[in-house]
Motif scaffolding. Structure first.
Motif, PDB file in Angstrom:
ATOM      1  N   TYR A 256       4.867  -0.974   3.186  1.00  0.00           N
ATOM      2  CA  TYR A 256       3.532  -1.049   4.089  1.00  0.00           C
ATOM      3  C   TYR A 256       2.736  -2.066   3.417  1.00  0.00           C
ATOM      4  O   TYR A 256       2.398  -1.826   2.084  1.00  0.00           O
ATOM      5  CB  TYR A 256       2.867   0.323   4.544  1.00  0.00           C
ATOM      6  CG  TYR A 256       3.601   1.427   5.132  1.00  0.00           C
ATOM      7  CD1 TYR A 256       3.522   1.416   6.456  1.00  0.00           C
ATOM      8  CD2 TYR A 256       4.689   1.879   4.477  1.00  0.00           C
ATOM      9  CE1 TYR A 256       4.010   2.349   7.281  1.00  0.00           C
ATOM     10  CE2 TYR A 256       5.453   2.847   5.219  1.00  0.00           C
ATOM     11  CZ  TYR A 256       5.282   3.068   6.678  1.00  0.00           C
ATOM     12  OH  TYR A 256       5.959   3.927   7.091  1.00  0.00           O
TER      13      TYR A 256
ATOM     14  N   SER B 193       2.463   6.216  -2.584  1.00  0.00           N
ATOM     15  CA  SER B 193       1.177   5.445  -1.872  1.00  0.00           C
ATOM     16  C   SER B 193       0.181   5.274  -2.780  1.00  0.00           C
ATOM     17  O   SER B 193       0.176   5.877  -3.748  1.00  0.00           O
ATOM     18  CB  SER B 193       0.748   6.631  -1.113  1.00  0.00           C
ATOM     19  OG  SER B 193       1.916   7.122  -0.075  1.00  0.00           O
ATOM     20  N   LEU B 194      -0.336   3.999  -2.499  1.00  0.00           N
ATOM     21  CA  LEU B 194      -1.565   3.452  -3.257  1.00  0.00           C
ATOM     22  C   LEU B 194      -2.674   3.918  -2.633  1.00  0.00           C
ATOM     23  O   LEU B 194      -3.010   3.487  -1.572  1.00  0.00           O
ATOM     24  CB  LEU B 194      -1.263   2.073  -3.300  1.00  0.00           C
ATOM     25  CG  LEU B 194      -2.397   1.251  -4.122  1.00  0.00           C
ATOM     26  CD1 LEU B 194      -1.930   1.849  -5.942  1.00  0.00           C
ATOM     27  CD2 LEU B 194      -2.112  -0.291  -4.281  1.00  0.00           C
ATOM     28  N   ALA B 195      -3.559   4.717  -3.238  1.00  0.00           N
ATOM     29  CA  ALA B 195      -4.883   4.885  -3.059  1.00  0.00           C
ATOM     30  C   ALA B 195      -6.103   4.437  -3.806  1.00  0.00           C
ATOM     31  O   ALA B 195      -5.978   5.301  -5.026  1.00  0.00           O
ATOM     32  CB  ALA B 195      -5.132   6.469  -2.452  1.00  0.00           C
TER      33      ALA B 195
ATOM     34  N   THR C 185       4.244  -4.141   8.274  1.00  0.00           N
ATOM     35  CA  THR C 185       5.366  -3.169   7.451  1.00  0.00           C
ATOM     36  C   THR C 185       6.598  -3.873   7.778  1.00  0.00           C
ATOM     37  O   THR C 185       7.234  -4.673   8.753  1.00  0.00           O
ATOM     38  CB  THR C 185       5.707  -1.996   8.689  1.00  0.00           C
ATOM     39  OG1 THR C 185       4.230  -1.398   8.477  1.00  0.00           O
ATOM     40  CG2 THR C 185       6.642  -0.992   8.041  1.00  0.00           C
TER      41      THR C 185
ATOM     42  N   SER D 157       8.619   8.714  -1.293  1.00  0.00           N
ATOM     43  CA  SER D 157       7.473   7.698  -0.860  1.00  0.00           C
ATOM     44  C   SER D 157       6.447   7.783  -2.209  1.00  0.00           C
ATOM     45  O   SER D 157       6.286   8.474  -3.068  1.00  0.00           O
ATOM     46  CB  SER D 157       6.401   8.343   0.204  1.00  0.00           C
ATOM     47  OG  SER D 157       5.851   9.557  -0.105  1.00  0.00           O
TER      48      SER D 157
ATOM     49  N   THR E 147       0.748  -1.067  -0.013  1.00  0.00           N
ATOM     50  CA  THR E 147      -0.049   0.134   0.090  1.00  0.00           C
ATOM     51  C   THR E 147       0.782   1.419  -0.176  1.00  0.00           C
ATOM     52  O   THR E 147       0.364   2.524  -0.421  1.00  0.00           O
ATOM     53  CB  THR E 147      -0.831   0.154   1.266  1.00  0.00           C
ATOM     54  OG1 THR E 147      -0.295  -0.027   2.538  1.00  0.00           O
ATOM     55  CG2 THR E 147      -1.989  -1.283   1.210  1.00  0.00           C
ATOM     56  N   LYS E 148       1.957   1.122   0.557  1.00  0.00           N
ATOM     57  CA  LYS E 148       2.928   2.292   0.498  1.00  0.00           C
ATOM     58  C   LYS E 148       4.221   1.891   0.571  1.00  0.00           C
ATOM     59  O   LYS E 148       4.686   0.686   1.200  1.00  0.00           O
ATOM     60  CB  LYS E 148       2.585   3.272   1.757  1.00  0.00           C
ATOM     61  CG  LYS E 148       3.415   4.401   1.679  1.00  0.00           C
ATOM     62  CD  LYS E 148       2.979   5.304   3.204  1.00  0.00           C
ATOM     63  CE  LYS E 148       3.900   6.595   3.289  1.00  0.00           C
ATOM     64  NZ  LYS E 148       3.368   7.349   4.505  1.00  0.00           N
TER      65      LYS E 148
ATOM     66  N   VAL F  98      -1.672   6.085  -7.643  1.00  0.00           N
ATOM     67  CA  VAL F  98      -0.391   5.934  -6.945  1.00  0.00           C
ATOM     68  C   VAL F  98       0.065   7.500  -7.046  1.00  0.00           C
ATOM     69  O   VAL F  98       0.336   8.168  -7.919  1.00  0.00           O
ATOM     70  CB  VAL F  98       0.770   5.241  -7.843  1.00  0.00           C
ATOM     71  CG1 VAL F  98       1.745   5.253  -7.058  1.00  0.00           C
ATOM     72  CG2 VAL F  98       0.121   3.731  -7.899  1.00  0.00           C
ATOM     73  N   ARG F  99       0.383   7.862  -5.830  1.00  0.00           N
ATOM     74  CA  ARG F  99       0.850   9.289  -5.464  1.00  0.00           C
ATOM     75  C   ARG F  99       2.235   9.134  -5.126  1.00  0.00           C
ATOM     76  O   ARG F  99       2.735   8.368  -4.289  1.00  0.00           O
ATOM     77  CB  ARG F  99       0.123   9.935  -4.428  1.00  0.00           C
ATOM     78  CG  ARG F  99       0.623  11.335  -4.186  1.00  0.00           C
ATOM     79  CD  ARG F  99      -0.087  11.815  -3.016  1.00  0.00           C
ATOM     80  NE  ARG F  99       0.452  13.354  -2.913  1.00  0.00           N
ATOM     81  CZ  ARG F  99      -0.037  14.159  -1.962  1.00  0.00           C
ATOM     82  NH1 ARG F  99      -0.731  13.856  -0.812  1.00  0.00           N
ATOM     83  NH2 ARG F  99       0.811  15.513  -1.473  1.00  0.00           N
TER      84      ARG F  99
ATOM     85  N   GLU G 214       7.919   3.706   1.489  1.00  0.00           N
ATOM     86  CA  GLU G 214       8.710   4.973   1.940  1.00  0.00           C
ATOM     87  C   GLU G 214      10.379   4.732   2.272  1.00  0.00           C
ATOM     88  O   GLU G 214      10.595   3.932   3.008  1.00  0.00           O
ATOM     89  CB  GLU G 214       7.990   5.366   3.287  1.00  0.00           C
ATOM     90  CG  GLU G 214       8.414   6.653   3.937  1.00  0.00           C
ATOM     91  CD  GLU G 214       7.803   6.811   5.361  1.00  0.00           C
ATOM     92  OE1 GLU G 214       7.306   7.791   5.427  1.00  0.00           O
ATOM     93  OE2 GLU G 214       7.687   6.012   6.189  1.00  0.00           O
TER      94      GLU G 214
ATOM     95  N   ALA H 186       7.734   2.441  -7.770  1.00  0.00           N
ATOM     96  CA  ALA H 186       6.406   2.636  -7.879  1.00  0.00           C
ATOM     97  C   ALA H 186       5.797   1.979  -9.206  1.00  0.00           C
ATOM     98  O   ALA H 186       4.775   1.287  -9.393  1.00  0.00           O
ATOM     99  CB  ALA H 186       6.115   4.103  -8.157  1.00  0.00           C
TER     100      ALA H 186
END
Length: 332
Positions: free
Chosen positions: A300, A266-268, A306, A264, A165-166, A272-273, A168, A223
């Motif tokens: 994550y 992040s998957l939302a 984690t 980082s 999901t993330k 993907v940001r 970092e 990513a």
């Protein structure tokens, strides 16, 4: 076949020369380097280059030219006809540079790719993966995603079947060295950068490191490779460390925290940001203990929680070892 003969490529040649018996005994494989391409042309010997002799001449095109004279070889234009390309050309994140053409030519010749340089992958990853699929070839690039730190490997193999999901990470050793000096010795950014340059850690032109571009390239590849995105550098919000002050860091440390340059992704939902910027890292975050030129990464996941990995040598030998690892894994 190797394209580019800088320090990393030379270190790879050294590893291949030193570890021949280990590779055979442990992995039942051996590698023969038949060609190296430099800016002045390619040296080629069908039976394989004399690696110990080549190492006597240093790195760069001058070394290739000296070797060619000693072996009575003529430098020739690159010809792609082997089973694997190790791409070590200088990184050009704007156009992909010569590396992009080398990789395309190699894929057309049905060669597997191990890429240490980032530029071609950053500029044209979807196109190159499509070519590789059509040619039934593989592209390995763990050396381009924080070198000795096994970032891509963890995501691809150790977390196989998990939903990440993330991601970092501290992915650039030079910027982390500078921030560590600022934190532990109360140095200004300018003073810490000067120490990094005098120590040979930072380049004379450190822009790729201190502006966050190197970190952005690495998190972009992670990513796209692990989260299924097809982003470019233009899609990443990038902020370097030049504006971080002693006061910023001392303020963070009041509560036991610190400031790190964090990349980082992040998957939302399906988006993907990706961003790179200095962040206050809390004392319970494992990345706070990543000091000096070390790097670190957090994954994550929904299933395994984690996962953290830190360390990884930030020097050419570490990058060369990552390339050798990819070469071995291609044939496992």
């Amino acid at each position: 076949m190797i394209t580019g003969y800088g320090i990393v490529a030379k270190e790879l040649i050294k590893l291949l020369s030193e570890k021949q018996e280990l590779l055979i005994d442990t992995y039942k494989i051996s590698f023969k380097v038949t060609a190296i391409v430099g800016s002045k042309g390619m040296i080629y010997e069908e039976a394989g280059l004399d690696l110990p002799k080549l190492l006597q001449y240093g790195a760069g095109s001058t070394a290739l030219m000296r070797y060619a004279r000693e072996q009575r070889l003529s430098l020739q234009p690159p010809i792609f006809r082997e089973d694997m390309l190790i791409e070590c050309s200088p990184t050009d994140v704007q156009t992909g540079g010569a590396a992009l053409e080398y990789i395309k030519n190699a894929l057309q010749a049905n060669m597997n790719i191990v890429s240490v340089s980032k530029g071609a992958l950053v500029c044209a990853m979807p196109e190159l993966l499509k070519m590789a699929k059509e040619k039934e070839c593989k592209i390995k690039y763990s050396g381009a995603t924080a070198a000795a730190l096994p970032t891509l490997d963890i995501g691809e193999f150790s977390l196989a079947g998990c939903k990440i999901t993330k991601i970092e990470g501290i992915l650039n050793g030079t910027s982390n060295f500078i921030l560590t000096k600022m934190s532990e010795e109360n140095k200004s950014f300018e003073a810490a950068l000067q120490i990094a340059q005098e120590s040979g850690i930072a380049e004379a032109n450190p822009d790729l490191d201190i502006k966050g571009i190197d970190s952005a390239c690495k998190i972009l590849l992670l990513a796209n490779g692990l989260l299924g995105s097809q982003l470019t550098l233009e899609d990443i919000a990038i902020q370097g460390i030049m504006e971080v002050t002693k006061r910023d860091i001392q303020h963070a440390k009041i509560n036991g925290n610190d400031i790190k340059l964090i990349a980082s992704a992040s998957l939302a939902n399906r988006d993907v940001r990706v961003e790179v910027k200095p962040k206050i890292i809390k004392s319970d975050n494992p990345l706070i203990d990543v000091k000096g030129t070390n790097k670190g990464i957090l994954f994550y996941t929904e299933e395994m929680g984690t996962i953290c990995c830190t360390g990884g040598a930030s020097h050419p030998k570490g990058a060369a070892a990552a390339a050798l690892k990819d070469m071995i894994n291609l044939y496992r």
